[in-house]
Design a protein around this motif. Sequence first.
Motif, mmCIF file in Angstrom:
data_model
loop_
_atom_site.group_PDB
_atom_site.id
_atom_site.type_symbol
_atom_site.label_atom_id
_atom_site.label_comp_id
_atom_site.label_asym_id
_atom_site.label_seq_id
_atom_site.Cartn_x
_atom_site.Cartn_y
_atom_site.Cartn_z
ATOM 1 N N HIS A 90 3.309 -5.557 -7.793
ATOM 2 C CA HIS A 90 4.338 -4.625 -7.558
ATOM 3 C C HIS A 90 5.954 -5.175 -7.444
ATOM 4 C CE1 HIS A 90 0.751 -2.365 -6.417
ATOM 5 N NE2 HIS A 90 1.414 -1.180 -6.806
ATOM 6 N N GLU A 118 2.955 3.179 7.781
ATOM 7 C CA GLU A 118 3.475 3.063 6.407
ATOM 8 C C GLU A 118 4.551 1.883 6.381
ATOM 9 O OE1 GLU A 118 6.147 6.172 5.394
ATOM 10 O OE2 GLU A 118 6.359 6.799 7.464
ATOM 11 N N GLU A 171 -3.718 -9.657 0.974
ATOM 12 C CA GLU A 171 -2.990 -8.540 -0.043
ATOM 13 C C GLU A 171 -1.831 -8.983 -0.636
ATOM 14 O OE1 GLU A 171 -4.539 -5.640 0.234
ATOM 15 O OE2 GLU A 171 -5.797 -5.935 1.814
ATOM 16 N N PHE A 201 -3.382 -3.110 3.108
ATOM 17 C CA PHE A 201 -2.945 -2.093 2.380
ATOM 18 C C PHE A 201 -4.188 -0.969 2.369
ATOM 19 C CE2 PHE A 201 -0.412 -5.151 -0.243
ATOM 20 C CZ PHE A 201 0.652 -4.567 0.037
ATOM 21 N N LYS A 250 -4.374 2.982 0.533
ATOM 22 C CA LYS A 250 -4.448 3.733 -0.853
ATOM 23 C C LYS A 250 -3.378 3.046 -1.693
ATOM 24 C CE LYS A 250 -7.137 7.316 0.871
ATOM 25 N NZ LYS A 250 -7.275 8.819 1.147
ATOM 26 N N THR A 251 -2.391 2.754 -1.238
ATOM 27 C CA THR A 251 -1.107 2.421 -1.897
ATOM 28 C C THR A 251 -0.549 1.120 -1.063
ATOM 29 O OG1 THR A 251 0.415 3.806 -0.660
ATOM 30 C CG2 THR A 251 -0.543 4.777 -2.517
ATOM 31 N N VAL A 252 0.793 0.511 -1.659
ATOM 32 C CA VAL A 252 1.161 -0.579 -1.091
ATOM 33 C C VAL A 252 2.228 -0.260 -0.066
ATOM 34 C CG1 VAL A 252 1.040 -2.336 -3.054
ATOM 35 C CG2 VAL A 252 2.990 -0.784 -2.977
ATOM 36 N N THR A 253 2.419 1.135 0.084
ATOM 37 C CA THR A 253 3.320 1.652 1.270
ATOM 38 C C THR A 253 2.376 2.247 2.293
ATOM 39 O OG1 THR A 253 3.427 3.773 0.224
ATOM 40 C CG2 THR A 253 5.176 2.061 -0.274
ATOM 41 N N GLU A 254 1.333 2.258 2.043
ATOM 42 C CA GLU A 254 0.307 2.742 3.124
ATOM 43 C C GLU A 254 -0.609 1.387 3.682
ATOM 44 O OE1 GLU A 254 -2.404 6.352 3.075
ATOM 45 O OE2 GLU A 254 -3.835 4.666 2.868
#
Length: 187
Positions: free
Chosen positions: A144, A110, A137, A94, A96-100
Amino acid sequence: MDDIVIKAMGKWPNVPACYGWLGLDARGDWYLRDLAVQAQGSFPQIKGEKIVHSKWIAFMGRNYAADANGCWFFQNGPQRVFVELEVTPWVFRFGKTVTELISHTGVLTESLGFVQDEHGYVYAKTPIGLGLLHSHEVALLAEHIDDRLLAIEEASSKDFERKYGYVKSPGVYSAIATVPPQEPSVR
Protein backbone atom coordinates in the motif's frame (compact mmCIF):
# COMPACT_ATOMS: atom_id res chain seq x y z
CA MET A 1 -13.21 -6.03 32.82
CA ASP A 2 -15.14 -9.15 33.66
CA ASP A 3 -17.77 -8.80 36.41
CA ILE A 4 -16.15 -11.58 38.42
CA VAL A 5 -12.86 -9.65 38.41
CA ILE A 6 -14.55 -6.42 39.51
CA LYS A 7 -16.32 -8.26 42.35
CA ALA A 8 -13.05 -9.87 43.47
CA MET A 9 -11.36 -6.45 43.53
CA GLY A 10 -14.14 -5.16 45.80
CA LYS A 11 -14.02 -8.20 48.08
CA TRP A 12 -10.21 -8.16 48.47
CA PRO A 13 -9.09 -4.56 47.82
CA ASN A 14 -5.59 -4.73 49.31
CA VAL A 15 -3.96 -7.63 47.44
CA PRO A 16 -0.35 -6.68 46.60
CA ALA A 17 0.54 -6.15 42.95
CA CYS A 18 2.74 -8.64 41.15
CA TYR A 19 5.78 -7.65 39.03
CA GLY A 20 7.95 -9.64 36.64
CA TRP A 21 5.66 -12.66 36.32
CA LEU A 22 4.05 -11.86 32.96
CA GLY A 23 5.52 -10.73 29.64
CA LEU A 24 4.09 -9.69 26.27
CA ASP A 25 6.37 -10.22 23.29
CA ALA A 26 6.59 -8.54 19.87
CA ARG A 27 4.19 -11.08 18.34
CA GLY A 28 1.46 -10.53 20.93
CA ASP A 29 2.18 -13.73 22.83
CA TRP A 30 1.96 -13.89 26.62
CA TYR A 31 4.68 -15.52 28.72
CA LEU A 32 4.53 -16.73 32.31
CA ARG A 33 7.77 -15.97 34.15
CA ASP A 34 8.08 -17.80 37.47
CA LEU A 35 10.86 -17.07 39.96
CA ALA A 36 13.29 -19.53 38.34
CA VAL A 37 12.85 -17.82 34.95
CA GLN A 38 13.16 -14.35 36.48
CA ALA A 39 16.42 -15.41 38.15
CA GLN A 40 17.86 -16.29 34.72
CA GLY A 41 17.38 -12.78 33.31
CA SER A 42 15.03 -10.04 32.30
CA PHE A 43 12.28 -10.11 29.70
CA PRO A 44 12.50 -10.51 26.72
CA GLN A 45 15.99 -12.04 26.80
CA ILE A 46 14.57 -14.82 28.96
CA LYS A 47 10.88 -15.17 28.07
CA GLY A 48 9.59 -18.04 30.16
CA GLU A 49 6.69 -20.34 29.35
CA LYS A 50 4.40 -19.30 26.49
CA ILE A 51 0.73 -19.26 27.48
CA VAL A 52 -1.22 -21.22 24.86
CA HIS A 53 -4.60 -21.98 26.47
CA SER A 54 -7.11 -20.04 24.34
CA LYS A 55 -9.64 -19.39 27.11
CA TRP A 56 -6.94 -18.15 29.48
CA ILE A 57 -5.58 -15.84 26.73
CA ALA A 58 -9.10 -14.49 26.09
CA PHE A 59 -9.61 -13.88 29.84
CA MET A 60 -6.32 -12.02 30.00
CA GLY A 61 -7.27 -9.92 26.99
CA ARG A 62 -10.60 -8.88 28.54
CA ASN A 63 -8.87 -7.85 31.76
CA TYR A 64 -5.86 -6.03 30.26
CA ALA A 65 -5.54 -2.34 31.09
CA ALA A 66 -3.13 0.44 32.04
CA ASP A 67 -2.88 2.53 35.16
CA ALA A 68 -2.55 6.32 35.06
CA ASN A 69 1.25 6.00 34.91
CA GLY A 70 1.14 3.95 31.67
CA CYS A 71 2.02 0.65 33.37
CA TRP A 72 0.07 -2.18 31.71
CA PHE A 73 -1.36 -5.03 33.74
CA PHE A 74 -3.63 -8.04 33.71
CA GLN A 75 -6.20 -7.83 36.50
CA ASN A 76 -6.31 -11.42 37.77
CA GLY A 77 -9.20 -11.29 40.21
CA PRO A 78 -8.09 -9.05 43.06
CA GLN A 79 -4.42 -9.11 42.03
CA ARG A 80 -2.90 -6.73 39.49
CA VAL A 81 -0.21 -8.55 37.51
CA PHE A 82 1.97 -5.97 35.75
CA VAL A 83 3.21 -6.86 32.27
CA GLU A 84 6.77 -6.62 30.99
CA LEU A 85 6.51 -5.37 27.41
CA GLU A 86 9.03 -6.40 24.78
CA VAL A 87 8.04 -3.47 22.59
CA THR A 88 4.61 -1.82 23.03
CA PRO A 89 1.39 -2.55 24.95
CA TRP A 90 -0.39 -3.49 21.73
CA VAL A 91 0.47 -5.77 18.81
CA PHE A 92 -1.75 -5.31 15.76
CA ARG A 93 -2.79 -7.37 12.76
CA PHE A 94 -4.84 -6.03 9.88
CA GLY A 95 -8.58 -6.52 9.76
CA LYS A 96 -10.47 -6.22 6.47
CA THR A 97 -8.38 -3.23 5.32
CA VAL A 98 -4.99 -1.71 6.14
CA THR A 99 -6.69 0.94 8.24
CA GLU A 100 -8.69 -1.59 10.32
CA LEU A 101 -6.57 -3.19 13.02
CA ILE A 102 -7.16 -5.99 15.51
CA SER A 103 -5.05 -6.05 18.67
CA HIS A 104 -3.50 -9.14 20.25
CA THR A 105 -6.40 -8.98 22.75
CA GLY A 106 -9.07 -8.90 20.02
CA VAL A 107 -9.86 -5.17 20.27
CA LEU A 108 -10.94 -3.70 16.93
CA THR A 109 -9.50 -0.25 16.23
CA GLU A 110 -8.30 1.88 13.34
CA SER A 111 -4.98 3.23 12.19
CA LEU A 112 -4.39 6.95 12.53
CA GLY A 113 -1.01 6.58 10.83
CA PHE A 114 2.10 4.44 10.79
CA VAL A 115 5.59 5.04 12.18
CA GLN A 116 8.86 3.26 11.37
CA ASP A 117 11.71 3.28 13.87
CA GLU A 118 15.46 3.21 13.36
CA HIS A 119 15.45 -0.63 13.44
CA GLY A 120 12.84 -0.96 10.68
CA TYR A 121 9.95 -1.92 12.98
CA VAL A 122 6.57 -0.50 11.99
CA TYR A 123 4.02 0.78 14.51
CA ALA A 124 0.41 1.87 14.19
CA LYS A 125 -0.91 4.95 15.96
CA THR A 126 -4.49 4.25 17.02
CA PRO A 127 -7.19 5.66 19.31
CA ILE A 128 -6.21 3.02 21.92
CA GLY A 129 -2.51 3.79 21.72
CA LEU A 130 0.66 2.92 19.87
CA GLY A 131 1.16 -0.69 18.88
CA LEU A 132 3.68 -2.73 16.98
CA LEU A 133 2.48 -4.03 13.64
CA HIS A 134 2.84 -7.82 13.65
CA SER A 135 5.74 -8.90 11.42
CA HIS A 136 3.40 -10.93 9.19
CA GLU A 137 1.57 -7.73 8.20
CA VAL A 138 4.52 -5.63 7.07
CA ALA A 139 4.56 -6.93 3.47
CA LEU A 140 0.88 -6.00 2.99
CA LEU A 141 1.55 -2.54 4.39
CA ALA A 142 4.52 -2.16 2.02
CA GLU A 143 2.27 -2.88 -0.98
CA HIS A 144 0.00 0.00 0.00
CA ILE A 145 2.93 2.32 0.54
CA ASP A 146 4.28 1.42 -2.91
CA ASP A 147 0.85 2.24 -4.35
CA ARG A 148 1.11 5.60 -2.51
CA LEU A 149 -2.10 4.89 -0.60
CA LEU A 150 -0.31 5.24 2.75
CA ALA A 151 2.72 7.03 4.12
CA ILE A 152 4.96 6.16 7.04
CA GLU A 153 6.67 8.71 9.25
CA GLU A 154 10.06 7.96 10.76
CA ALA A 155 10.83 8.32 14.46
CA SER A 156 13.26 7.13 17.11
CA SER A 157 11.94 4.35 19.34
CA LYS A 158 13.87 5.72 22.33
CA ASP A 159 11.17 8.39 22.70
CA PHE A 160 8.13 6.12 22.29
CA GLU A 161 7.45 5.35 25.96
CA ARG A 162 7.40 9.01 26.92
CA LYS A 163 5.67 10.22 23.75
CA TYR A 164 2.94 7.56 23.73
CA GLY A 165 2.55 7.18 27.50
CA TYR A 166 3.46 3.59 28.32
CA VAL A 167 6.06 1.85 30.48
CA LYS A 168 7.85 -1.25 29.16
CA SER A 169 9.06 -2.47 32.55
CA PRO A 170 6.61 -1.58 35.35
CA GLY A 171 8.75 -3.29 38.00
CA VAL A 172 11.66 -0.96 37.30
CA TYR A 173 9.28 2.00 37.08
CA SER A 174 7.59 1.19 40.39
CA ALA A 175 10.93 1.16 42.16
CA ILE A 176 11.73 4.72 41.05
CA ALA A 177 8.30 6.27 40.52
CA THR A 178 7.28 9.22 42.59
CA VAL A 179 3.70 9.20 41.37
CA PRO A 180 1.41 7.29 43.76
CA PRO A 181 -0.53 4.31 42.32
CA GLN A 182 -3.69 5.32 40.50
CA GLU A 183 -6.94 3.62 39.64
CA PRO A 184 -6.82 1.54 36.43
CA SER A 185 -8.05 2.95 33.14
CA VAL A 186 -9.56 0.32 30.88
CA ARG A 187 -8.63 0.81 27.25
